[in-house]
Design a protein around this motif. Structure first.
Motif, PDB file in Angstrom:
ATOM      1  N   PHE A 178       5.678  58.602 -10.136  1.00 19.98           N
ATOM      2  CA  PHE A 178       4.235  58.523 -10.339  1.00 19.98           C
ATOM      3  C   PHE A 178       3.681  59.918 -10.569  1.00 19.98           C
ATOM      4  O   PHE A 178       4.026  60.858  -9.845  1.00 19.98           O
ATOM      5  CB  PHE A 178       3.535  57.897  -9.122  1.00 19.98           C
ATOM      6  CG  PHE A 178       3.829  56.436  -8.947  1.00 19.98           C
ATOM      7  CD1 PHE A 178       3.169  55.485  -9.711  1.00 19.98           C
ATOM      8  CD2 PHE A 178       4.771  56.009  -8.031  1.00 19.98           C
ATOM      9  CE1 PHE A 178       3.440  54.136  -9.554  1.00 19.98           C
ATOM     10  CE2 PHE A 178       5.055  54.663  -7.863  1.00 19.98           C
ATOM     11  CZ  PHE A 178       4.392  53.722  -8.634  1.00 19.98           C
ATOM     12  N   GLY A 179       2.827  60.084 -11.582  1.00 22.40           N
ATOM     13  CA  GLY A 179       2.125  61.344 -11.792  1.00 22.40           C
ATOM     14  C   GLY A 179       0.975  61.411 -10.810  1.00 22.40           C
ATOM     15  O   GLY A 179       0.230  60.441 -10.652  1.00 22.40           O
ATOM     16  N   LEU A 180       0.822  62.521 -10.133  1.00 23.01           N
ATOM     17  CA  LEU A 180      -0.130  62.560  -9.030  1.00 23.01           C
ATOM     18  C   LEU A 180      -0.744  63.943  -8.878  1.00 23.01           C
ATOM     19  O   LEU A 180      -0.046  64.947  -8.975  1.00 23.01           O
ATOM     20  CB  LEU A 180       0.620  62.188  -7.757  1.00 23.01           C
ATOM     21  CG  LEU A 180      -0.190  62.002  -6.498  1.00 23.01           C
ATOM     22  CD1 LEU A 180       0.393  60.874  -5.708  1.00 23.01           C
ATOM     23  CD2 LEU A 180      -0.212  63.259  -5.684  1.00 23.01           C
ATOM     24  N   THR A 181      -2.046  63.969  -8.655  1.00 21.29           N
ATOM     25  CA  THR A 181      -2.751  65.192  -8.294  1.00 21.29           C
ATOM     26  C   THR A 181      -3.494  64.907  -6.999  1.00 21.29           C
ATOM     27  O   THR A 181      -4.119  63.859  -6.848  1.00 21.29           O
ATOM     28  CB  THR A 181      -3.750  65.612  -9.391  1.00 21.29           C
ATOM     29  OG1 THR A 181      -3.038  65.796 -10.612  1.00 21.29           O
ATOM     30  CG2 THR A 181      -4.464  66.893  -9.023  1.00 21.29           C
ATOM     31  N   LEU A 182      -3.428  65.850  -6.073  1.00 24.93           N
ATOM     32  CA  LEU A 182      -4.060  65.711  -4.772  1.00 24.93           C
ATOM     33  C   LEU A 182      -5.135  66.785  -4.651  1.00 24.93           C
ATOM     34  O   LEU A 182      -4.895  67.934  -4.975  1.00 24.93           O
ATOM     35  CB  LEU A 182      -3.013  65.896  -3.672  1.00 24.93           C
ATOM     36  CG  LEU A 182      -3.496  65.912  -2.231  1.00 24.93           C
ATOM     37  CD1 LEU A 182      -4.067  64.563  -1.829  1.00 24.93           C
ATOM     38  CD2 LEU A 182      -2.340  66.304  -1.312  1.00 24.93           C
ATOM     39  N   PHE A 183      -6.328  66.382  -4.190  1.00 21.76           N
ATOM     40  CA  PHE A 183      -7.358  67.381  -3.965  1.00 21.76           C
ATOM     41  C   PHE A 183      -8.252  66.946  -2.812  1.00 21.76           C
ATOM     42  O   PHE A 183      -8.393  65.754  -2.527  1.00 21.76           O
ATOM     43  CB  PHE A 183      -8.168  67.680  -5.237  1.00 21.76           C
ATOM     44  CG  PHE A 183      -8.712  66.479  -5.957  1.00 21.76           C
ATOM     45  CD1 PHE A 183     -10.002  66.021  -5.719  1.00 21.76           C
ATOM     46  CD2 PHE A 183      -7.940  65.813  -6.897  1.00 21.76           C
ATOM     47  CE1 PHE A 183     -10.509  64.928  -6.391  1.00 21.76           C
ATOM     48  CE2 PHE A 183      -8.442  64.710  -7.580  1.00 21.76           C
ATOM     49  CZ  PHE A 183      -9.733  64.275  -7.322  1.00 21.76           C
ATOM     50  N   PRO A 184      -8.849  67.940  -2.129  1.00 21.24           N
ATOM     51  CA  PRO A 184      -9.738  67.620  -1.017  1.00 21.24           C
ATOM     52  C   PRO A 184     -11.092  67.143  -1.544  1.00 21.24           C
ATOM     53  O   PRO A 184     -11.500  67.493  -2.651  1.00 21.24           O
ATOM     54  CB  PRO A 184      -9.890  68.951  -0.281  1.00 21.24           C
ATOM     55  CG  PRO A 184      -9.644  69.977  -1.328  1.00 21.24           C
ATOM     56  CD  PRO A 184      -8.683  69.376  -2.304  1.00 21.24           C
ATOM     57  N   CYS A 185     -11.762  66.339  -0.747  1.00 19.46           N
ATOM     58  CA  CYS A 185     -13.100  65.890  -1.130  1.00 19.46           C
ATOM     59  C   CYS A 185     -13.943  65.705   0.133  1.00 19.46           C
ATOM     60  O   CYS A 185     -13.424  65.650   1.249  1.00 19.46           O
ATOM     61  CB  CYS A 185     -13.030  64.605  -1.943  1.00 19.46           C
ATOM     62  SG  CYS A 185     -12.317  63.206  -1.073  1.00 19.46           S
ATOM     63  N   GLN A 186     -15.220  65.594  -0.066  1.00 20.86           N
ATOM     64  CA  GLN A 186     -16.162  65.442   1.040  1.00 20.86           C
ATOM     65  C   GLN A 186     -16.813  64.072   0.935  1.00 20.86           C
ATOM     66  O   GLN A 186     -17.398  63.734  -0.088  1.00 20.86           O
ATOM     67  CB  GLN A 186     -17.237  66.539   0.970  1.00 20.86           C
ATOM     68  CG  GLN A 186     -18.259  66.500   2.073  1.00 20.86           C
ATOM     69  CD  GLN A 186     -17.656  66.852   3.420  1.00 20.86           C
ATOM     70  OE1 GLN A 186     -16.827  67.747   3.514  1.00 20.86           O
ATOM     71  NE2 GLN A 186     -18.074  66.161   4.461  1.00 20.86           N
ATOM     72  N   GLY A 187     -16.687  63.278   1.975  1.00 23.94           N
ATOM     73  CA  GLY A 187     -17.322  61.963   2.012  1.00 23.94           C
ATOM     74  C   GLY A 187     -18.374  61.901   3.087  1.00 23.94           C
ATOM     75  O   GLY A 187     -18.655  62.893   3.771  1.00 23.94           O
ATOM     76  N   ARG A 188     -18.968  60.764   3.273  1.00 24.18           N
ATOM     77  CA  ARG A 188     -20.009  60.576   4.273  1.00 24.18           C
ATOM     78  C   ARG A 188     -19.513  60.882   5.681  1.00 24.18           C
ATOM     79  O   ARG A 188     -20.219  61.448   6.498  1.00 24.18           O
ATOM     80  CB  ARG A 188     -20.529  59.135   4.213  1.00 24.18           C
ATOM     81  CG  ARG A 188     -21.707  58.890   5.163  1.00 24.18           C
ATOM     82  CD  ARG A 188     -22.124  57.465   5.171  1.00 24.18           C
ATOM     83  NE  ARG A 188     -21.093  56.699   5.884  1.00 24.18           N
ATOM     84  CZ  ARG A 188     -21.094  55.403   6.035  1.00 24.18           C
ATOM     85  NH1 ARG A 188     -22.027  54.683   5.493  1.00 24.18           N
ATOM     86  NH2 ARG A 188     -20.146  54.803   6.708  1.00 24.18           N
ATOM     87  N   ASP A 189     -18.250  60.523   5.919  1.00 26.56           N
ATOM     88  CA  ASP A 189     -17.680  60.702   7.261  1.00 26.56           C
ATOM     89  C   ASP A 189     -16.857  61.973   7.411  1.00 26.56           C
ATOM     90  O   ASP A 189     -16.083  62.095   8.348  1.00 26.56           O
ATOM     91  CB  ASP A 189     -16.810  59.482   7.610  1.00 26.56           C
ATOM     92  CG  ASP A 189     -17.632  58.207   7.654  1.00 26.56           C
ATOM     93  OD1 ASP A 189     -18.829  58.272   7.998  1.00 26.56           O
ATOM     94  OD2 ASP A 189     -17.065  57.144   7.332  1.00 26.56           O
ATOM     95  N   GLY A 190     -16.989  62.901   6.486  1.00 23.82           N
ATOM     96  CA  GLY A 190     -16.268  64.164   6.622  1.00 23.82           C
ATOM     97  C   GLY A 190     -15.313  64.416   5.478  1.00 23.82           C
ATOM     98  O   GLY A 190     -15.428  63.842   4.401  1.00 23.82           O
TER      99      GLY A 190
END
Length: 174
Positions: A114-126
């Motif tokens: 599987f081709g995959l990119t991982l990145f951080p994100c900010q949601g409502r709960d942190g």
């Protein structure tokens, strides 16, 4: 009612299924930029459609022919979609938002091609992690199960992917 008339009804019905199935596949191929496939499906579609239309014009006074024509159209939509799902042409992109630690899971997915990119994100709960995964459509159920087993609470969206250029995904597939 003669046997010739009954055979005519079924010919119209099944020819219309073929014609509309080809129309469905042609439309989907055109949307995905597969010109050759769209042209091939379109050729078959028009040949069948004109042939059935010629027969139908000769039997316009018979409402049963019209009913079989309409039923063939309806069934052709279902059959066309079913065929396209079985062929599973093209690619999808799945976005997975998770609160879980993703690093060992992403390594596992990459190992499965599987081709995959991982990145951080900010949601409502942190803070969360977003996995952007590119894959062949025929592998959708496999990937859904892997993600469900890893994180049953993950937020998942699936998008149709028209074109892929560059990256490690192509090298992994070859």
């Amino acid at each position: 009612m003669t046997i010739e008339l009954i055979v005519g009804y079924f010919v119209v019905f099944f020819a219309r299924i073929l014609d509309v199935s080809m129309m469905t596949l042609r439309t989907l191929m055109a949307m995905r930029g597969n010109k050759a496939w769209a042209a091939a499906f379109g050729t078959v579609e028009v040949l069948v459609y004109i042939t059935v239309l010629k027969y139908l014009i000769n039997t316009l006074d018979d409402p049963v022919s019209l009913i079989f024509y309409a039923l063939g159209f309806a069934a052709g939509n279902v059959v066309g979609i079913w065929i396209e799902e079985k062929l599973a042409f093209g690619f999808l992109t799945m976005q997975v938002i998770t609160m879980e630690e993703p690093f060992s899971f992403t390594d596992s997915l990459r190992g499965r091609g599987f081709g995959l990119t991982l990145f951080p994100c900010q949601g409502r709960d942190g803070c969360h992690h977003t996995l952007n995964i590119v894959f062949e459509r025929k592998r959708l159920k496999e990937l859904e199960k892997l993600i469900r087993d890893w994180d049953a609470n993950a937020f998942i969206t699936v998008l149709d992917t028209r074109t892929i250029r560059g990256g490690h995904f192509r090298a992994t597939r070859k």
